[in-house]
Design an enzyme around this catalytic site. Sequence first.
Site, PDB file in Angstrom:
ATOM      1  N   VAL A   1     -26.219   1.789  12.566  1.00  0.00           N
ATOM      2  CA  VAL A   1     -25.276   3.125  12.437  1.00  0.00           C
ATOM      3  C   VAL A   1     -24.022   2.938  12.740  1.00  0.00           C
ATOM      4  CG1 VAL A   1     -25.510   5.933  12.734  1.00  0.00           C
ATOM      5  CG2 VAL A   1     -27.534   4.282  12.375  1.00  0.00           C
TER       6      VAL A   1
ATOM      7  N   HIS B   1     -23.344  13.373  11.115  1.00  0.00           N
ATOM      8  CA  HIS B   1     -24.448  12.656  10.545  1.00  0.00           C
ATOM      9  C   HIS B   1     -24.968  11.362  11.480  1.00  0.00           C
ATOM     10  CE1 HIS B   1     -27.051  11.034   7.263  1.00  0.00           C
ATOM     11  NE2 HIS B   1     -26.311   9.842   7.537  1.00  0.00           N
TER      12      HIS B   1
ATOM     13  N   TYR C   1     -37.038  -1.477  19.599  1.00  0.00           N
ATOM     14  CA  TYR C   1     -35.803  -0.872  19.144  1.00  0.00           C
ATOM     15  C   TYR C   1     -34.643  -1.963  18.956  1.00  0.00           C
ATOM     16  CZ  TYR C   1     -32.130   2.674  19.248  1.00  0.00           C
ATOM     17  OH  TYR C   1     -31.179   3.701  19.126  1.00  0.00           O
TER      18      TYR C   1
ATOM     19  N   ASP D   1     -16.817  10.381  10.539  1.00  0.00           N
ATOM     20  CA  ASP D   1     -16.223  11.643  11.018  1.00  0.00           C
ATOM     21  C   ASP D   1     -16.902  12.930  11.044  1.00  0.00           C
ATOM     22  OD1 ASP D   1     -13.683  10.419  11.039  1.00  0.00           O
ATOM     23  OD2 ASP D   1     -13.256  10.311   8.850  1.00  0.00           O
TER      24      ASP D   1
ATOM     25  N   PHE E   1     -32.704   5.853   9.399  1.00  0.00           N
ATOM     26  CA  PHE E   1     -33.756   6.987   9.637  1.00  0.00           C
ATOM     27  C   PHE E   1     -35.045   6.772   9.040  1.00  0.00           C
ATOM     28  CE2 PHE E   1     -35.299  11.314   8.859  1.00  0.00           C
ATOM     29  CZ  PHE E   1     -34.745  12.014  10.140  1.00  0.00           C
TER      30      PHE E   1
END
Length: 143
Positions: free
Chosen positions: A69, A76, A101, A73, A45
């Site tokens: 990332v 987020h 990216y 569960d 982030f």
Amino acid sequence: MKFGIVVSEWNFNITGALLNGAVNTLKKHGVKDENILVKTVPGSFELTFGANQMMENCDVDAIIAIGCVIKGDTPHFDYVCMGATQGITELNATGDIPVIYGLITTNTMEQAEDRAGGKLGNKGDECAISAIKMIDFVWSLNK
């Protein structure tokens, strides 16, 4: 050519491998160590902030943003991926230098490993090639 690389510390077993792939590829293309600036941020982030600060404060021609990332569960995963993607997109739309990216988003650690030097290659390599090509693109317009 001068390159900045912003790399997430989170999942560093993956992002470190992506970083090594990017740096090794840049060196294979003749980029010297002194023309590669690497800085870390805590997580994916924060890649946008790190890339923006590098864009504003460092003498680089392109930035590679590297993160990983892995879906868990909770939602987020979706928020982090969306935020980082939108942030990098915004930097590319409004900034003067390209931000590549290099965010790996996977469902499992195995999928991430496959993309960080495993059976699917190293996406860090691809990011380095993209950065070189984007610098060439920008320079071709400024001649």
